[in-house]
Scaffold this active site. Structure first.
Site, PDB file in Angstrom:
ATOM      1  N   GLU A 110       2.178   1.731  -3.344  1.00 19.16           N
ATOM      2  CA  GLU A 110       1.068   2.152  -4.215  1.00 19.16           C
ATOM      3  C   GLU A 110       0.816   3.656  -4.042  1.00 19.16           C
ATOM      4  O   GLU A 110       0.609   4.388  -5.015  1.00 19.16           O
ATOM      5  CB  GLU A 110      -0.205   1.356  -3.868  1.00 19.16           C
TER       6      GLU A 110
ATOM      7  N   GLU B  55     -13.203 -12.693  -5.451  1.00 19.41           N
ATOM      8  CA  GLU B  55     -11.845 -12.234  -5.800  1.00 19.41           C
ATOM      9  C   GLU B  55     -10.789 -12.790  -4.843  1.00 19.41           C
ATOM     10  O   GLU B  55      -9.595 -12.755  -5.158  1.00 19.41           O
ATOM     11  CB  GLU B  55     -11.755 -10.704  -5.756  1.00 19.41           C
TER      12      GLU B  55
ATOM     13  N   SER C 209      -7.236   1.726  -2.405  1.00 20.65           N
ATOM     14  CA  SER C 209      -6.026   0.931  -2.627  1.00 20.65           C
ATOM     15  C   SER C 209      -6.470  -0.442  -3.124  1.00 20.65           C
ATOM     16  O   SER C 209      -7.477  -0.976  -2.659  1.00 20.65           O
ATOM     17  CB  SER C 209      -5.264   0.791  -1.308  1.00 20.65           C
TER      18      SER C 209
ATOM     19  N   CYS D 157      -8.070  -1.961   4.238  1.00 20.80           N
ATOM     20  CA  CYS D 157      -7.945  -3.076   5.181  1.00 20.80           C
ATOM     21  C   CYS D 157      -9.266  -3.475   5.798  1.00 20.80           C
ATOM     22  O   CYS D 157      -9.443  -4.590   6.253  1.00 20.80           O
ATOM     23  CB  CYS D 157      -7.023  -2.712   6.336  1.00 20.80           C
TER      24      CYS D 157
ATOM     25  N   GLU E 190     -15.962 -11.030   3.877  1.00 23.10           N
ATOM     26  CA  GLU E 190     -14.844 -10.728   2.970  1.00 23.10           C
ATOM     27  C   GLU E 190     -14.225 -12.011   2.411  1.00 23.10           C
ATOM     28  O   GLU E 190     -13.914 -12.109   1.224  1.00 23.10           O
ATOM     29  CB  GLU E 190     -13.781  -9.925   3.720  1.00 23.10           C
TER      30      GLU E 190
ATOM     31  N   CYS F 169     -10.260  -1.606  14.744  1.00 22.43           N
ATOM     32  CA  CYS F 169     -10.483  -3.040  14.943  1.00 22.43           C
ATOM     33  C   CYS F 169     -10.584  -3.440  16.415  1.00 22.43           C
ATOM     34  O   CYS F 169     -11.208  -4.450  16.733  1.00 22.43           O
ATOM     35  CB  CYS F 169      -9.361  -3.838  14.294  1.00 22.43           C
TER      36      CYS F 169
ATOM     37  N   LYS G  21     -15.175  -9.721   8.266  1.00 26.08           N
ATOM     38  CA  LYS G  21     -14.174 -10.572   7.603  1.00 26.08           C
ATOM     39  C   LYS G  21     -14.798 -11.894   7.162  1.00 26.08           C
ATOM     40  O   LYS G  21     -14.313 -12.539   6.243  1.00 26.08           O
ATOM     41  CB  LYS G  21     -13.001 -10.854   8.553  1.00 26.08           C
TER      42      LYS G  21
ATOM     43  N   GLU H  68       0.823  -1.201   0.000  1.00 28.16           N
ATOM     44  CA  GLU H  68       0.000   0.000   0.000  1.00 28.16           C
ATOM     45  C   GLU H  68       0.866   1.264   0.000  1.00 28.16           C
ATOM     46  O   GLU H  68       0.555   2.249  -0.671  1.00 28.16           O
ATOM     47  CB  GLU H  68      -0.927  -0.028   1.232  1.00 28.16           C
TER      48      GLU H  68
END
Lengths: 417, 161, 586
Positions: free
Chosen positions: C284, C368, C321, C301, C363, C505, C360, C281
């Site tokens: 990037e 993907e 990102s 994230c 996710e 988190c 998550k 990241e």
């Protein structure tokens, strides 16, 4: 103003309207023209007469002839016999209006149902055309507002209301003057005056009849309240189930604006006040004041925590004065006749009159207004005519779902808070 | 089931109403009344539209719509029958009237007939207690009804297109 | 501060005048029971559990919302009060699906606590359930069970005020009332971001994460499976709470030891992948800054945040990102680099992510998130779930020795640790970006300006001569506020970190429950947990991601350099717009 020799008053309350009083009016007008009486007789559609049991009601003045349960087919007879030929149509008279012994005819105000009442809030109901601001003005309408705006300070208005010892007619009986004083005491760039017309208790239609019969009384009172507490905007929260009331309120607001009695610079005094109607959508709980406020704000009508009370944080978080329709309907009379006059009516703790809707198994279903302190027996038997078909009285339910059922032994209880 | 007209014209009407009344103090209720009037109900598509216009969530709207009995999410019939079950009407026999409507229409309360002609509801007090028991059909009021009059009244609306 | 005198149960106290009766009672060590009340979030006075008698008032008063007055006389334990509370509780239980012994919240339920406290002899009221309960487990993240719901409204309020989503609402009226998304739509299509704050504040088991415990036990017991656990930074900051420790107790070593005793093959630290994320990241960002890429760049994230963008701000998808979140990166590395190194068929590897997060779980199901047909991650356990497994296994957590993560993927920097707190990803990235841009090993690496629990933090930093404007937001409500400002052009930034959960988190939707009593006491569990992470960061010798030796080795041996072709294949992803309440267009 044209003078007529006769006036025909036809009840345009929800009850009589649903038994086709509109068509009766059209028919009568048709025949009045047919018989060439249009310059002598005026037909007026009024608010509720109160005796819904006998509807549709037609009253002919100046005699005060009280026709009941009139059918559309009867229109021609009343016009031809009574208005043209001067002969009362006896078979259409209200049963009590004709005395069998002497065969004389009693005027409407002599009928027991009306004779025992005292009308303050309902004063104009059944008397004037609720869709005409001129008729309201002709019976001293907006006189109280003019007096307040030109002769009184806001403090004096609140003082007058306080001295009258009027208490909230929504049920809780909170002293109205005190409520106004609270709302006046908070400083804010915007305050609101609201009218609770979400009458929801089953069997109750006092507020509906007031709105249908004399909508300007409520507008006038709210404007007075706006002046007293320093508000420039009012909301009337009315049930969507009351289409006639909503229609007449809309007409009344429009007329009041045209006459400069609502809007900017009212009566040239520099005072601004306007009123908006908000429709309920079928939720009983919205009659509770904080739920009503939530609803106006577009939320589920779930009651808010108090404190803060609406007087401090009400609609859109601004100080809000919230009164019930009947409470407002008493205000112009108090201003016009004085607090002492009002306080002289009723009992020690409960002043003035109270409107009751009589429903269920009672002879004269309808709407009555009596001084506080009248006993339930007088209301039920004296005015209401007791139980139909000579049946035995079991109990009377008062005060909506949260009220109670009172058996015969409590019938001599005087009405008060 | 009754038909639902989600035409562009109807959305334009709703948009007009919102544009004309938009203010900080408009609140959701007037918009929902307008939507109910225009579409006959407030289905998901309409709620999504209002949500976007007023920058609130669909849930905020749905919560309000389901709270008030005059709003519905499904189309109601051409004729909306409301049988008053308020105290005064109830003691004067409105349950029997309601039962007769159910029988004649072959539906339960809160249902719509197959042909989309009638929706049957039980209402709270209409304040027309002097006429108890009372039934409303659209904007018409019928008072002092007895069950046997029900078929005749229904026939009146059956004929109308 | 102004104070007032108030009498509670015949004793006089002096308390600040802005207190509620409840505050005053608690200050006097009297624990008035509450259920619906959550300070600053749900102050509706609706449940009536907290009623008290106040002299001079006719009805019992809800103490949670009634302000104190000077001279107020309060009684909290009269027969009238206790009978009222008992009746309220009985009425709640009459409508509750009482299956406590087989309930997910058994032992951690606020309603159960009340029942225990009041020792009801019986529930007199007939069980009146007019509406058929709804059990929605169609979502891959959050399960809704209206049979348990007590209509306290805490989830509705937190969803509106903190998550900013207003996905949950009260539906219908009276006995029909229930809580759910509009049209009782499945959570998946209702605009939910799966932040799980609703689960965290639910007093009962009406909302919970989609359970993966059985799945994981199965894998552990399958001799063919090579089970690899990875644990996110925030887990270590909270897991001890599940074993009775105070909030703010770090337990990295015990957590590792406990998981190893479950019988798993390896325990790695997601922090390693956090460092890897910063490499990808960070580079990037440098690339976007230097080559006119889409700015501001948003961190990626937090899957909750990804769902905010995909559902509410799809026009900003190019600003995200392209980096996968750390645990997904780690899954991909385990099933490629590690598999090769250990000579294991990636198909036999079962990757379990232990996460503080409910989102998550969704996710890991994104199409993907796989390489060569192998899912990056096979199961996601929340902190609560892994604690349950440790309890099930009978492991004496508190008396375990501290143990280390396994190698070769166990090394991590201080930068990786602070990922778990709001502002942590930003700070970690800045440490690396500043070093790279200035070509130095900078000593000033504490970016205090992006730390803390303020809703939106912003700063303009001078990094090696570059002016970089950054912003940090956490929790959906703050995220939306910031996004609306960016969208309108009111604010412009180069780099923005957003976390779906308030506090980051450490306060994720999979963290141990913090009950209402603790929340209402004024104790900020977000700060206490974050402090654990900042302390660990301070204690590390390596505090920058690009100095993590295992990460450097990974690039040397396998990936080449950051943003290389292989790195893109394994570690990067893409996003797509998601329609809320999909309807067929006419």
């Amino acid at each position: 103003m044209r003078l007529y020799r006769s006036h025909v008053l036809i009840c345009g309350g929800t009850g009589c309207t649903s038994s086709r009083s509109n068509e009766i009016k059209q028919e009568m007008e048709k025949y009045i023209t047919e018989f060439g009486l249009e310059n002598e007789v005026q037909v007026v559609m009024t608010g509720c007469f109160g005796l819904c049991e006998a509807g549709p009601i037609v009253i002919v003045y100046p005699e005060g002839t009280f026709y009941s349960r009139v059918k559309v087919e009867d229109a021609k007879r009343i016009v031809e016999e009574h208005l043209l030929k001067g002969r009362i149509v006896k078979d259409l008279l209200y049963y009590e209006a004709i005395t069998e012994v002497s065969d004389t005819v009693k005027a409407v105000n002599e009928v027991e149902f009306y004779a025992k009442q005292m009308r303050i809030a309902l004063k104009n109901c059944g008397v004037i055309d609720p869709e005409s601001i001129d008729e309201y003005i002709a019976v001293d309408g907006y006189k109280a507002l003019a007096k307040v705006l030109t002769e009184m300070t806001p403090e004096q208005v609140i003082e007058e209301i306080t001295k009258s010892r009027l208490r909230g007619r929504g049920g809780a009986g909170f002293p109205t003057g005190k409520k106004w004083a609270f709302a006046a005491s908070y400083q804010a760039n915007q305050k609101y005056v609201a009218c609770n017309a979400d009458e929801g208790d089953p069997g109750a239609f006092m507020d509906r009849s007031i709105l249908e019969g004399t909508p300007h009384s409520v507008l006038e009172a709210m404007t007075i309240a706006g002046y007293a507490i320093g508000a420039s905007k009012g909301y009337i929260y009315v049930r969507a189930e009351y289409p006639i009331a909503v229609k007449r309120l809309n007409i009344a607001i429009k007329q009041a604006r045209e006459y400069g009695l609502l809007g900017e610079n009212i009566l040239g005094t520099g005072f601004n006040f306007d009123i908006e109607i908000r429709l309920g959508a079928g939720a009983f709980v919205c009659g509770e004041e904080t739920a009503l406020i939530e609803s106006i704000e577009g939320k589920r009508g779930m009651p808010r925590v108090r404190p803060p009370f609406p007087a401090e944080k009400g609609i859109w978080g601004k100080p809000t004065l919230l009164n019930n329709v009947e409470t407002y309907a008493n205000i112009p009379a108090i201003i016009n006749n004085g607090a002492e006059w009002f306080a002289s009516i009723g009992t020690e703790d409960s002043k003035g009159t109270k409107v009751f809707a009589l429903g269920g198994k009672i002879k004269n279903t309808g709407l009555v207004e009596v001084p506080m302190g009248t006993t339930l027996r007088e209301v039920i038997y004296g005015i209401g005519g007791g139980c139909p078909n000579g049946k035995k009285f079991k109990a009377v339910q008062t005060g909506g779902p949260s009220g109670g059922c009172l058996p015969e032994k409590y019938l001599d209880t005087p009405i008060s808070y | 089931m009754a038909k639902l007209d989600l035409s562009k014209e109807n959305f334009a009407k709703l948009q007009n109403f919102i544009d004309e009344n938009r203010s900080e103090t408009m609140g959701l209720m007037p918009v929902l009344h307008a939507a109910q009037e225009i579409f006959g109900c407030i289905p998901l598509e309409v709620q999504k539209y209002i949500a976007k216009e007023l920058s609130i969530s669909v849930a905020d709207i749905y919560g309000v719509v389901t709270f008030y009995s005059r709003f519905s999410t499904e189309p109601v019939g051409d004729n909306l029958i409301g049988v008053c079950l308020g105290t005064a009407c109830y003691v004067k026999g409105s349950q029997a009237i309601l039962d007769r409507f159910k029988k004649e229409l072959g539906i339960d309360v809160e249902q719509t007939t197959e042909d989309g002609k009638f929706t049957l509801t039980a209402t709270r007090c209409l304040g027309a207690c002097g006429l108890a028991p009372v039934v409303t059909i659209n904007n018409d009021v019928y008072g002092k009804l007895v069950p046997n009059e029900v078929p005749k009244i229904l026939a009146k609306y059956q004929k109308e297109e | 501060m102004n104070t007032v005198k108030i009498t509670i149960n015949n004793r006089e106290y002096e308390v600040p005048s802005n207190y509620t009766i409840l505050d005053a009672c608690r200050a006097a060590q009297i624990d008035v029971p509450t259920l619906c009340f959550l300070k600053d979030i749900n102050e509706t006075g609706a449940c009536r559990m907290c009623v008290v008698e106040v002299e001079g008032t006719r009805n019992l008063q809800a103490s949670c919302v009634t302000p104190v007055r000077n001279g107020m006389v309060v009684k909290t334990n009269t027969t009238r009060v206790i009978n009222s509370q008992k009746t309220t509780l009985e009425l709640l239980l009459a409508n509750h699906n009482i299956e406590c012994l087989v309930c997910n919240r058994n032992g951690q339920c606020e309603l159960q606590d009340l029942a225990e406290r009041f020792q009801l002899k019986d529930i007199y009221f007939e069980n009146y359930k007019k509406r058929e309960p709804i059990y929605d487990d169609a979502s891959v993240s959050i399960v809704r069970d209206t049979s348990k719901c007590v209509l306290c409204g805490r989830c509705v309020s937190v969803c509106k005020k903190q998550a900013g989503m207003s996905v949950l609402t009260f539906i219908d009226r009276g006995f029909e009332t229930h809580v759910g998304p509009a049209f009782d739509e499945k959570m998946e299509y209702a605009g939910c971001i799966y932040c799980g704050q609703c689960i965290n504040v639910c007093p009962v088991d009406a909302l919970k994460e989609k359970p993966h415990i059985e799945l994981v036990w199965e894998a552990i017991n399958d001799p063919k499976k090579h089970v690899v656990f990875q644990t996110a930074p925030a887990v270590r900051a909270a897991i001890a709470e599940e074993f009775g420790k105070e909030i703010g107790t770090g337990a990295t070593g015990k957590m590792v030891a406990a998981i190893k005793r479950l019988g798993v093959n390896k325990v790695f630290d997601t922090n390693f992948a956090a460092d890897l994320t910063i490499m990808e990241e960070g580079f990037e960002l440098i690339d976007r800054l230097q080559n006119g890429g889409k700015l501001p760049m948003f961190t990626s994230c937090s899957p909750g945040w990804i769902r905010i963008i995909e559902q509410y701000y799809p026009e900003f998808i190019p600003n995200l990102s392209t980096c996968k979140s750390p645990h997904q990166m780690f899954g991909a590395i385990i099933k490629s680099y590690y598999a090769k190194k250990m000579n294991i068929d990636p198909k036999d590897i079962f990757v379990v992510s232990v996460m503080p997060c409910s989102c998550k779980k969704s996710e890991m199901h994104r199409p993907e998130m796989a390489v060569n047909g192998n899912r990056d991650v096979d199961a996601v356990l929340t902190t609560r779930e892994v604690a349950k497994m440790i309890k099930q296994a009978g492991i004496d957590f508190n008396n375990l020795p501290d143990e280390d993560f396994d190698h070769p993927l166990g090394e991590y920097s201080g930068a990786g640790v602070i990922f778990g707190a709001t502002g942590g990803v930003m700070e970690a990235a800045l440490r690396t970006v500043a070093d790279v841009l200035s070509n130095q090993d900078l000593k000033e690496i504490d970016y205090n300006v992006v730390r803390g629990t303020e809703g939106i933090k912003e700063a303009e930093l001078d990094i090696a001569g570059h002016k970089i404007r950054v912003a940090v937001a956490h929790g959906g409500a703050n995220a939306k506020k910031l996004m609306d400002m960016i969208k309108s052009g009111e604010k412009e930034y180069h780099f923005v970190e957003i976390m779906g959960c308030n506090g980051g988190c450490v306060n994720g939707g999979g963290q141990p429950y913090v009950n209402a009593k603790t929340r209402n006491s004024g104790l900020d569990h977000r700060k206490l947990r974050a402090q654990v992470l900042y302390n660990e960061d301070k204690s590390k010798t390596v505090r920058k991601s690009h100095l993590n030796k295992d990460v450097m080795k990974l690039y040397d041996e396998f990936l080449g350099k950051p943003n290389s072709h292989l790195a893109h294949e394994l570690l990067h992803t893409h996003y797509h717009q998601r329609e809320i309440f999909p309807t067929q267009e006419n």
